[in-house]
Design an enzyme around this catalytic site. Structure first.
Site, PDB file in Angstrom:
ATOM      1  N   PRO A   2      -8.794   2.421  -4.808  1.00 27.30           N
ATOM      2  CA  PRO A   2      -7.425   2.223  -5.142  1.00 27.30           C
ATOM      3  C   PRO A   2      -6.456   1.580  -4.222  1.00 27.30           C
ATOM      4  CG  PRO A   2      -7.850   4.525  -4.771  1.00 27.30           C
ATOM      5  CD  PRO A   2      -9.046   3.752  -4.547  1.00 27.30           C
ATOM      6  N   GLU A   3      -6.485   0.368  -4.065  1.00 24.16           N
ATOM      7  CA  GLU A   3      -5.347  -0.298  -3.420  1.00 24.16           C
ATOM      8  C   GLU A   3      -4.754  -1.226  -4.472  1.00 24.16           C
ATOM      9  OE1 GLU A   3      -6.226  -1.651   0.652  1.00 24.16           O
ATOM     10  OE2 GLU A   3      -8.069  -0.514   0.546  1.00 24.16           O
ATOM     11  N   LYS A  54       0.365   1.331  -5.977  1.00 20.53           N
ATOM     12  CA  LYS A  54      -0.963   1.784  -6.384  1.00 20.53           C
ATOM     13  C   LYS A  54      -0.900   2.727  -7.585  1.00 20.53           C
ATOM     14  CE  LYS A  54      -2.258   1.646  -1.483  1.00 20.53           C
ATOM     15  NZ  LYS A  54      -2.687   2.461  -0.324  1.00 20.53           N
ATOM     16  N   ARG A 266      -7.682   7.288  10.057  1.00 22.58           N
ATOM     17  CA  ARG A 266      -8.397   6.373   9.178  1.00 22.58           C
ATOM     18  C   ARG A 266      -9.322   5.464   9.976  1.00 22.58           C
ATOM     19  NH1 ARG A 266      -5.795   6.079   4.373  1.00 22.58           N
ATOM     20  NH2 ARG A 266      -7.914   5.757   3.664  1.00 22.58           N
TER      21      ARG A 266
END
Length: 276
Positions: A2-3, A54, A266
DNA sequence: AAGGATACCTGAATGC
DNA sequence: TGCATTCAGGTATCCT
Protein backbone atom coordinates in the site's frame (compact mmCIF):
# COMPACT_ATOMS: atom_id res chain seq x y z
CA UNK A 1 0.20 -3.37 0.04
CA UNK A 2 0.00 0.00 0.00
CA UNK A 3 1.65 3.11 -1.12
CA UNK A 4 0.20 5.64 -3.54
CA UNK A 5 0.92 3.59 -6.71
CA UNK A 6 -0.60 0.41 -5.28
CA UNK A 7 -3.77 2.17 -4.11
CA UNK A 8 -4.00 4.00 -7.44
CA UNK A 9 -3.83 0.61 -9.17
CA UNK A 10 -6.72 -0.63 -7.04
CA UNK A 11 -8.67 2.57 -7.71
CA UNK A 12 -8.36 2.12 -11.47
CA UNK A 13 -9.53 -1.49 -11.14
CA UNK A 14 -12.53 -0.51 -9.04
CA UNK A 15 -13.46 2.15 -11.60
CA UNK A 16 -13.25 -0.37 -14.42
CA UNK A 17 -15.00 -3.34 -12.81
CA UNK A 18 -16.99 -2.31 -9.77
CA UNK A 19 -18.57 1.07 -10.52
CA UNK A 20 -22.15 0.54 -11.66
CA UNK A 21 -22.75 -2.51 -9.51
CA UNK A 22 -25.37 -2.56 -6.78
CA UNK A 23 -24.59 -4.00 -3.35
CA UNK A 24 -26.98 -6.83 -2.54
CA UNK A 25 -25.52 -8.25 0.70
CA UNK A 26 -22.64 -7.66 3.06
CA UNK A 27 -21.09 -10.52 5.01
CA UNK A 28 -18.84 -9.42 7.86
CA UNK A 29 -16.35 -12.14 8.79
CA UNK A 30 -14.18 -10.02 11.10
CA UNK A 31 -16.12 -7.36 12.92
CA UNK A 32 -13.31 -5.19 14.16
CA UNK A 33 -12.29 -4.22 10.62
CA UNK A 34 -15.73 -2.99 9.60
CA UNK A 35 -17.32 0.06 11.16
CA UNK A 36 -20.96 0.83 10.50
CA UNK A 37 -24.21 -1.01 9.90
CA UNK A 38 -24.20 -3.21 6.78
CA UNK A 39 -27.92 -2.56 6.20
CA UNK A 40 -27.05 1.10 5.55
CA UNK A 41 -25.56 0.20 2.18
CA UNK A 42 -27.77 -2.69 0.99
CA UNK A 43 -29.36 -1.79 -2.32
CA UNK A 44 -27.03 1.16 -2.92
CA UNK A 45 -25.23 1.52 -6.22
CA UNK A 46 -21.48 2.12 -6.44
CA UNK A 47 -21.12 5.37 -8.34
CA UNK A 48 -17.56 6.67 -7.97
CA UNK A 49 -14.11 5.85 -6.58
CA UNK A 50 -11.65 8.32 -5.14
CA UNK A 51 -8.14 7.93 -3.75
CA UNK A 52 -6.71 10.30 -1.15
CA UNK A 53 -3.10 9.49 -0.31
CA UNK A 54 -3.06 5.81 0.57
CA UNK A 55 -6.79 5.81 1.37
CA UNK A 56 -9.76 4.91 -0.82
CA UNK A 57 -13.30 6.26 -0.89
CA UNK A 58 -16.12 4.38 -2.60
CA UNK A 59 -19.14 6.64 -3.12
CA UNK A 60 -22.60 5.12 -3.13
CA UNK A 61 -25.88 6.30 -4.64
CA UNK A 62 -27.58 6.75 -1.24
CA UNK A 63 -25.25 9.49 0.02
CA UNK A 64 -23.10 7.08 1.99
CA UNK A 65 -19.49 6.18 1.28
CA UNK A 66 -17.10 3.42 2.19
CA UNK A 67 -13.78 4.72 3.48
CA UNK A 68 -11.00 2.14 3.20
CA UNK A 69 -7.42 1.85 4.35
CA UNK A 70 -5.39 -1.28 3.55
CA UNK A 71 -2.55 -0.61 6.03
CA UNK A 72 -0.03 -3.40 5.35
CA UNK A 73 -1.94 -6.35 3.91
CA UNK A 74 -5.42 -5.28 2.81
CA UNK A 75 -6.68 -6.44 -0.58
CA UNK A 76 -9.88 -5.92 -2.57
CA UNK A 77 -10.67 -8.70 -5.03
CA UNK A 78 -13.44 -8.57 -7.64
CA UNK A 79 -14.94 -11.73 -9.10
CA UNK A 80 -17.77 -12.13 -11.57
CA UNK A 81 -17.53 -15.89 -11.67
CA UNK A 82 -17.98 -18.40 -8.90
CA UNK A 83 -14.83 -20.29 -7.87
CA UNK A 84 -15.64 -23.57 -6.13
CA UNK A 85 -13.73 -26.45 -4.59
CA UNK A 86 -14.15 -30.07 -5.72
CA UNK A 87 -17.32 -30.38 -3.64
CA UNK A 88 -18.90 -27.40 -5.37
CA UNK A 89 -18.58 -25.11 -2.37
CA UNK A 90 -17.67 -21.52 -3.19
CA UNK A 91 -14.11 -20.59 -2.20
CA UNK A 92 -13.13 -17.18 -0.86
CA UNK A 93 -9.89 -15.81 -2.37
CA UNK A 94 -7.93 -16.93 0.70
CA UNK A 95 -8.33 -17.70 4.38
CA UNK A 96 -7.83 -14.04 5.27
CA UNK A 97 -11.09 -12.86 3.70
CA UNK A 98 -12.67 -10.54 6.27
CA UNK A 99 -15.62 -9.13 4.33
CA UNK A 100 -17.70 -10.19 1.33
CA UNK A 101 -19.91 -7.84 -0.68
CA UNK A 102 -22.34 -9.62 -2.96
CA UNK A 103 -23.07 -7.44 -5.97
CA UNK A 104 -25.66 -7.66 -8.71
CA UNK A 105 -24.94 -9.63 -11.93
CA UNK A 106 -23.47 -12.50 -9.84
CA UNK A 107 -20.37 -10.55 -8.90
CA UNK A 108 -18.62 -10.31 -5.54
CA UNK A 109 -16.10 -8.01 -3.95
CA UNK A 110 -13.88 -9.53 -1.24
CA UNK A 111 -11.83 -7.70 1.36
CA UNK A 112 -8.84 -9.77 2.52
CA UNK A 113 -6.40 -8.71 5.21
CA UNK A 114 -3.86 -11.12 6.68
CA UNK A 115 -2.63 -8.86 9.46
CA UNK A 116 -6.00 -7.28 10.26
CA UNK A 117 -4.67 -3.71 10.48
CA UNK A 118 -6.84 -2.21 7.76
CA UNK A 119 -10.33 -0.75 8.08
CA UNK A 120 -13.53 -0.13 6.15
CA UNK A 121 -15.97 2.46 7.49
CA UNK A 122 -19.44 3.46 6.37
CA UNK A 123 -19.71 7.25 6.54
CA UNK A 124 -22.18 9.75 5.03
CA UNK A 125 -20.51 11.03 1.85
CA UNK A 126 -20.51 14.65 3.01
CA UNK A 127 -18.68 13.66 6.21
CA UNK A 128 -16.19 11.14 4.88
CA UNK A 129 -13.35 13.62 4.50
CA UNK A 130 -13.79 14.61 8.14
CA UNK A 131 -12.31 11.27 9.15
CA UNK A 132 -9.07 12.18 10.88
CA UNK A 133 -6.99 10.10 8.49
CA UNK A 134 -8.23 12.12 5.51
CA UNK A 135 -8.50 15.45 7.27
CA UNK A 136 -4.90 15.35 8.46
CA UNK A 137 -3.34 14.29 5.14
CA UNK A 138 -0.73 16.69 3.81
CA UNK A 139 -0.55 17.79 0.16
CA UNK A 140 -0.12 14.87 -2.21
CA UNK A 141 2.64 14.04 -4.67
CA UNK A 142 1.60 14.04 -8.37
CA UNK A 143 -1.39 16.16 -7.37
CA UNK A 144 -1.21 19.26 -5.22
CA UNK A 145 2.32 19.30 -3.82
CA UNK A 146 4.52 21.81 -5.64
CA UNK A 147 8.31 22.06 -5.43
CA UNK A 148 7.94 25.37 -3.58
CA UNK A 149 5.62 23.85 -1.00
CA UNK A 150 7.94 20.82 -0.68
CA UNK A 151 10.88 23.16 0.03
CA UNK A 152 8.87 24.98 2.70
CA UNK A 153 8.00 21.73 4.47
CA UNK A 154 11.66 20.62 4.47
CA UNK A 155 12.81 23.95 5.85
CA UNK A 156 10.67 23.56 8.96
CA UNK A 157 12.35 20.49 10.47
CA UNK A 158 15.61 18.71 11.03
CA UNK A 159 13.88 15.30 10.97
CA UNK A 160 15.79 12.81 8.80
CA UNK A 161 14.61 13.35 5.24
CA UNK A 162 13.42 9.77 4.76
CA UNK A 163 11.17 9.96 7.81
CA UNK A 164 9.76 13.30 6.67
CA UNK A 165 8.82 12.21 3.15
CA UNK A 166 6.97 9.22 4.61
CA UNK A 167 5.00 11.39 7.08
CA UNK A 168 1.49 11.42 5.59
CA UNK A 169 0.51 14.46 7.64
CA UNK A 170 3.29 16.48 6.02
CA UNK A 171 3.06 15.11 2.47
CA UNK A 172 0.94 12.22 1.21
CA UNK A 173 1.64 9.15 -0.88
CA UNK A 174 5.15 7.89 -0.15
CA UNK A 175 5.87 4.75 1.89
CA UNK A 176 8.96 2.69 2.53
CA UNK A 177 9.64 1.23 -0.92
CA UNK A 178 9.32 4.47 -2.87
CA UNK A 179 11.09 6.52 -0.17
CA UNK A 180 14.14 4.27 -0.40
CA UNK A 181 14.13 4.34 -4.19
CA UNK A 182 13.63 8.10 -4.48
CA UNK A 183 16.51 8.85 -2.09
CA UNK A 184 18.70 6.47 -4.07
CA UNK A 185 17.77 8.12 -7.36
CA UNK A 186 18.39 11.60 -5.91
CA UNK A 187 21.65 10.41 -4.28
CA UNK A 188 20.71 11.70 -0.85
CA UNK A 189 21.45 10.01 2.48
CA UNK A 190 18.20 8.96 4.21
CA UNK A 191 19.51 10.29 7.56
CA UNK A 192 20.19 13.81 6.31
CA UNK A 193 18.26 16.44 8.29
CA UNK A 194 15.51 17.78 5.99
CA UNK A 195 16.41 21.43 6.51
CA UNK A 196 19.99 20.82 5.42
CA UNK A 197 19.14 19.78 1.86
CA UNK A 198 20.30 22.52 -0.51
CA UNK A 199 18.09 23.76 -3.34
CA UNK A 200 19.69 21.44 -5.86
CA UNK A 201 19.15 18.36 -3.65
CA UNK A 202 15.60 19.43 -2.82
CA UNK A 203 14.70 19.71 -6.48
CA UNK A 204 16.42 16.40 -7.29
CA UNK A 205 14.53 14.62 -4.53
CA UNK A 206 11.20 16.15 -5.49
CA UNK A 207 11.66 15.05 -9.11
CA UNK A 208 12.86 11.61 -7.99
CA UNK A 209 9.83 11.01 -5.76
CA UNK A 210 7.42 12.01 -8.52
CA UNK A 211 9.35 9.83 -10.94
CA UNK A 212 9.38 6.66 -8.81
CA UNK A 213 5.68 7.07 -7.97
CA UNK A 214 4.82 7.43 -11.66
CA UNK A 215 6.97 4.43 -12.42
CA UNK A 216 5.16 2.47 -9.70
CA UNK A 217 1.79 3.31 -11.26
CA UNK A 218 3.04 2.36 -14.74
CA UNK A 219 4.12 -1.02 -13.32
CA UNK A 220 0.78 -1.59 -11.57
CA UNK A 221 2.37 -1.34 -8.15
CA UNK A 222 4.91 -3.35 -6.17
CA UNK A 223 4.04 -6.89 -5.06
CA UNK A 224 6.87 -7.30 -2.57
CA UNK A 225 4.81 -9.60 -0.42
CA UNK A 226 1.09 -9.76 -1.00
CA UNK A 227 -0.11 -6.80 -3.04
CA UNK A 228 -2.46 -7.71 -5.89
CA UNK A 229 -4.82 -5.72 -8.08
CA UNK A 230 -8.57 -6.03 -8.14
CA UNK A 231 -8.33 -9.20 -10.27
CA UNK A 232 -5.79 -10.80 -7.95
CA UNK A 233 -2.84 -10.13 -10.27
CA UNK A 234 0.58 -9.01 -9.06
CA UNK A 235 2.21 -5.73 -10.02
CA UNK A 236 5.70 -5.49 -11.45
CA UNK A 237 7.52 -2.72 -9.59
CA UNK A 238 9.09 -5.20 -7.17
CA UNK A 239 11.22 -6.31 -10.12
CA UNK A 240 12.26 -2.74 -10.89
CA UNK A 241 13.24 -1.32 -7.52
CA UNK A 242 16.41 0.75 -7.56
CA UNK A 243 17.57 -0.13 -4.06
CA UNK A 244 14.68 -1.38 -1.90
CA UNK A 245 15.35 -4.92 -0.66
CA UNK A 246 18.75 -5.01 -2.39
CA UNK A 247 21.15 -5.02 0.53
CA UNK A 248 24.34 -6.90 -0.28
CA UNK A 249 23.88 -6.27 -4.00
CA UNK A 250 25.89 -3.79 -6.05
CA UNK A 251 24.80 -0.17 -6.52
CA UNK A 252 23.74 0.41 -10.15
CA UNK A 253 25.82 3.52 -10.56
CA UNK A 254 29.04 2.92 -8.58
CA UNK A 255 29.14 -0.85 -7.86
CA UNK A 256 29.58 -0.35 -4.12
CA UNK A 257 27.71 -2.78 -1.89
CA UNK A 258 24.25 -1.59 -0.82
CA UNK A 259 23.78 -1.48 2.95
CA UNK A 260 20.69 -1.90 5.10
CA UNK A 261 20.02 -0.11 8.33
CA UNK A 262 17.03 0.86 10.46
CA UNK A 263 15.67 4.38 10.49
CA UNK A 264 12.52 5.23 12.39
CA UNK A 265 11.97 1.50 12.82
CA UNK A 266 11.85 0.90 9.06
CA UNK A 267 14.26 -1.00 6.83
CA UNK A 268 16.43 1.56 5.04
CA UNK A 269 18.66 0.76 2.05
CA UNK A 270 21.39 3.05 0.78
CA UNK A 271 24.62 3.16 -1.14
CA UNK A 272 27.30 4.50 1.24
CA UNK A 273 29.19 5.94 -1.71
CA UNK A 274 26.41 7.61 -3.72
CA UNK A 275 24.30 8.70 -0.73
CA UNK A 276 26.76 10.33 1.64
C1' DA B 1 5.66 20.34 19.95
C1' DA B 2 8.36 16.86 18.29
C1' DG B 3 10.52 12.43 18.31
C1' DG B 4 10.82 7.77 19.72
C1' DA B 5 9.08 3.34 21.20
C1' DT B 6 5.20 0.31 21.22
C1' DA B 7 0.87 -1.70 19.78
C1' DC B 8 -2.09 -3.75 16.48
C1' DC B 9 -1.68 -9.18 13.85
C1' DT B 10 -0.08 -13.37 11.08
C1' DG B 11 3.34 -15.65 8.50
C1' DA B 12 7.82 -16.25 6.13
C1' DA B 13 12.57 -16.35 6.58
C1' DT B 14 16.57 -16.84 9.34
C1' DG B 15 19.36 -18.41 13.27
C1' DC B 16 20.79 -21.82 16.68
C1' DT C 1 13.46 -31.15 12.97
C1' DG C 2 12.06 -27.74 15.97
C1' DC C 3 11.86 -23.68 18.45
C1' DA C 4 12.91 -18.66 19.02
C1' DT C 5 13.70 -14.37 16.92
C1' DT C 6 13.24 -10.82 13.47
C1' DC C 7 11.07 -8.60 9.93
C1' DA C 8 7.16 -7.19 6.59
C1' DG C 9 4.13 -1.51 1.19
C1' DG C 10 1.19 1.59 7.85
C1' DT C 11 -0.60 4.40 11.26
C1' DA C 12 -2.42 5.41 16.24
C1' DT C 13 -1.20 6.27 20.60
C1' DC C 14 1.35 6.76 24.57
C1' DC C 15 5.55 8.27 26.60
C1' DT C 16 9.58 11.30 27.22
Amino acid sequence: MPELPEIETVKLGLQKYVVGHTINTVEVLLKKQFLGKPETIIGAKIIAIERLGKGLIINLSNNFSLAIHFKMTGQLIYRDIKITNKDGVEQAPNKFTRLIFTLDRNAKLFYNDLRQFGWIKIIPTDKVKNLSFFKELGPEFLKDLSLEKFRQILDKTKTPIKILIMDQKKMAGVGNIYANDALCKAKINPQKPANLLNNEETKRLFMAINNVLENGIKNNGASETNFVNILGEKGNYQNKTLIYNKNGQKCESCKNIILKTMLGGRGTYYCPNCQK
